[in-house]
Write a protein that holds these residues in place. Structure first.
Motif, PDB file in Angstrom:
ATOM      1  N   ILE A 166       0.835  -1.205   0.000  1.00 58.58           N
ATOM      2  CA  ILE A 166       0.000   0.000   0.000  1.00 58.58           C
ATOM      3  C   ILE A 166       0.869   1.255   0.000  1.00 58.58           C
ATOM      4  O   ILE A 166       0.593   2.232  -0.712  1.00 58.58           O
ATOM      5  N   VAL A 190      -4.750  -3.726  -4.038  1.00 52.49           N
ATOM      6  CA  VAL A 190      -4.683  -2.320  -3.608  1.00 52.49           C
ATOM      7  C   VAL A 190      -5.431  -1.449  -4.608  1.00 52.49           C
ATOM      8  O   VAL A 190      -6.234  -0.591  -4.231  1.00 52.49           O
ATOM      9  N   ILE A 199      -4.870   6.737   0.602  1.00 49.70           N
ATOM     10  CA  ILE A 199      -4.335   5.408   0.295  1.00 49.70           C
ATOM     11  C   ILE A 199      -3.028   5.277   1.052  1.00 49.70           C
ATOM     12  O   ILE A 199      -1.948   5.628   0.580  1.00 49.70           O
ATOM     13  N   SER A 201      -1.235   2.873   4.591  1.00 49.68           N
ATOM     14  CA  SER A 201      -1.416   1.822   5.592  1.00 49.68           C
ATOM     15  C   SER A 201      -1.880   2.394   6.923  1.00 49.68           C
ATOM     16  O   SER A 201      -2.332   1.649   7.799  1.00 49.68           O
ATOM     17  N   THR A 207      -6.807  -0.424   4.719  1.00 51.76           N
ATOM     18  CA  THR A 207      -5.850  -1.537   4.803  1.00 51.76           C
ATOM     19  C   THR A 207      -6.558  -2.861   5.023  1.00 51.76           C
ATOM     20  O   THR A 207      -6.248  -3.873   4.374  1.00 51.76           O
ATOM     21  N   VAL A 210      -8.174  -3.995   1.858  1.00 50.83           N
ATOM     22  CA  VAL A 210      -7.183  -4.551   0.926  1.00 50.83           C
ATOM     23  C   VAL A 210      -6.825  -5.975   1.336  1.00 50.83           C
ATOM     24  O   VAL A 210      -6.710  -6.880   0.494  1.00 50.83           O
TER      25      VAL A 210
END
Length: 257
Positions: A166, A190, A199, A201, A207, A210
């Motif tokens: 990410i 992602v 976008i 973490s 997160t 994803v």
């Protein structure tokens, strides 16, 4: 006179001692030790999964047992097992009911997470729980050859491989080309994950989405990579599913792919 006083003192001490003993016997004296109740010791499981037991279980039943095992794990109620006995019996053969593809993360003890022991499941591990030819080949062995009926791709919260992907960590600049290739396998998840926030973490919701999408993509990739397993699933012989392990609660949530 002194003798009289001394005798009175001795009598007083003896009286006090007897009184204390009586209180202890009756359990009325605060702070005294409570008698230990006999403990029932649960017998350790010595058996392992047999071919007959494996054959009799349906994929749905196996998933149900895995969920129950996960409840045991969350409640700190793991089954006691005699590993020495199980190890000896496992020398005859193995008939695991499932194969789990997990991340390499040391904080994800797969067998414990499902309250399982020797001979119960196959476990494959790779960072980011992605598939490759070797992993798919291992799954084909587990299902088509060894009789396992469930394939689980299990991601987990706070996955370092997903977080690094990410955040676009440049592994190639650090001469880690293989790690960079692995992260390239995660990157589609992602791109496909929508978010109203950043976008990054640091965006926990993004997160986690994803992480979930990555497990679901891996399931689809497995079906495409293995016509044999895809056919077995169509025939109801196996289930290929994804799940996410929450490291804080210990709960495994199975996804609807």
């Amino acid at each position: 006179m002194r003798k009289v006083k001394l005798n009175l003192i001795i009598i007083g001490i003896l009286t006090l001692t007897v009184a204390c003993q009586e209180k202890n016997k009756n359990g009325t004296n605060e702070g005294t030790a409570i008698e230990k109740q006999p403990q029932v010791t649960e017998k350790a499981v010595k058996s392992i999964l047999t071919a007959e037991e494996q054959a009799d279980m349906t994929p749905e039943e196996i998933i149900g047992r895995l969920k129950k095992g996960n409840e045991n794990f969350m409640n700190n109620n793991l089954t006691r097992r005699d590993h020495s006995a199980q190890r000896r019996k496992a020398m005859i053969g193995q008939f695991p009911k499932a194969i789990v593809l997990s991340c390499v993360d040391s904080r994800v003890p797969v067998e414990d997470v499902f309250d399982l022991g020797i001979g119960d499941i196959f476990v494959a591990r790779v960072a980011g729980n992605i598939e490759n030819k070797d992993i798919v080949g291992s799954m084909e062995f587990a299902t088509a050859v060894a009789g396992s009926k469930v394939v689980i791709v299990m991601g987990h919260t706070a996955c370092g491989a997903v977080k690094s992907t990410i955040d676009n960590v440049d592994a190639r600049s650090m001469n880690m080309n293989s790690l960079a290739d692995l992260m390239d396998e995660i990157r589609p998840a992602v791109r496909e994950t929508k978010t109203n926030g950043e976008i990054s973490s640091k965006n926990e919701t993004f997160t986690n989405d994803v992480i979930t999408n990555n497990t679901m993509r891996t399931v689809q990739n497995i079906r495409e990579a293995s016509p044999t397993m895809a056919m077995m699933e169509d025939e109801g012989k196996i289930n290929i599913i994804s799940a996410v392990y929450d490291m804080e609660s210990g709960k495994v949530t199975f996804n609807k792919d």
